[in-house]
Scaffold this motif. Structure first.
Motif, short mmCIF file in Angstrom:
data_model
loop_
_atom_site.label_atom_id
_atom_site.label_comp_id
_atom_site.label_asym_id
_atom_site.label_seq_id
_atom_site.Cartn_x
_atom_site.Cartn_y
_atom_site.Cartn_z
N THR A 145 37.19 61.40 1.21
CA THR A 145 36.35 60.82 0.17
C THR A 145 35.13 60.15 0.78
OG1 THR A 145 38.28 60.48 -1.23
CG2 THR A 145 36.31 59.24 -1.79
N TYR A 146 35.34 59.42 1.86
CA TYR A 146 34.24 58.72 2.52
C TYR A 146 33.24 59.71 3.11
CZ TYR A 146 31.79 55.34 5.44
OH TYR A 146 30.82 54.55 6.02
N GLY A 205 33.25 63.25 -0.04
CA GLY A 205 33.46 63.04 -1.46
C GLY A 205 34.63 63.85 -1.98
N ARG A 206 34.91 63.68 -3.27
CA ARG A 206 36.04 64.36 -3.87
C ARG A 206 35.59 65.46 -4.83
NH1 ARG A 206 41.38 63.53 -3.85
NH2 ARG A 206 41.47 62.89 -6.00
N ASP A 207 34.33 65.44 -5.27
CA ASP A 207 33.79 66.47 -6.15
C ASP A 207 34.68 66.70 -7.37
OD1 ASP A 207 31.91 68.31 -7.00
OD2 ASP A 207 32.85 69.98 -5.93
N GLU A 259 36.29 61.55 -11.69
CA GLU A 259 36.19 60.38 -10.82
C GLU A 259 34.72 60.00 -10.66
OE1 GLU A 259 38.14 60.84 -7.07
OE2 GLU A 259 40.06 61.29 -7.99
N LYS A 263 31.46 58.37 -9.01
CA LYS A 263 31.00 58.18 -7.63
C LYS A 263 31.02 56.68 -7.34
CE LYS A 263 27.25 59.56 -4.56
NZ LYS A 263 27.92 60.34 -3.56
N ARG A 264 31.58 56.34 -6.18
CA ARG A 264 31.70 54.93 -5.81
C ARG A 264 30.76 54.61 -4.66
NH1 ARG A 264 37.67 53.89 -4.52
NH2 ARG A 264 37.50 55.90 -3.53
#
Length: 110
Positions: free
Chosen positions: A44-45, A48-50, A54, A56-57
């Motif tokens: 994720t860092y 990303g998770r795409d 979710e 975007k953080r």
């Protein structure tokens, strides 16, 4: 926090919560679970998770999650080492010795 302080704190905290009673097979299960969570945090860092479900953080939040998951892995490793009466210092010294002998002459400054 020095390694010995981290070990002492972790052992005391886990003891108070009743988490230190688990044997090596259960502890390994927890370690593997936390390792998977760390792998997801790294992914994720980094890329990303795409996922549309979710949001975007911010990078600071992702890094904090990464650090927390590393702590969970370390906590379980500390408790596994406790089962076998091995300190983190002993683990790191053995690791250092193994690598310096394996790669002797390649990294003289280490």
């Amino acid at each position: 926090m020095m390694l010995t302080n981290a070990e002492q704190w972790t052992k005391a905290f886990y003891q108070k919560r009743g988490w230190s009673e688990y044997g090596p097979f259960i502890r390994m299960g927890f370690l593997m679970e936390e390792t998977g969570e760390l792998a997801r945090a790294v992914r994720t860092y980094e890329i990303g998770r795409d996922r549309p479900d979710e949001a975007k953080r911010p990078a600071s939040e992702l890094k904090q999650e990464l650090v927390e998951e590393m702590g969970d892995v370390m906590g379980n490793l500390i408790m596994l080492a406790k089962i076998y009466n091995v300190s983190l210092e002993e683990i790191m010294e053995s690791h250092r010795k193994k690598l310096t002998e394996r790669f002797a002459g390649q990294h003289e400054d280490c």
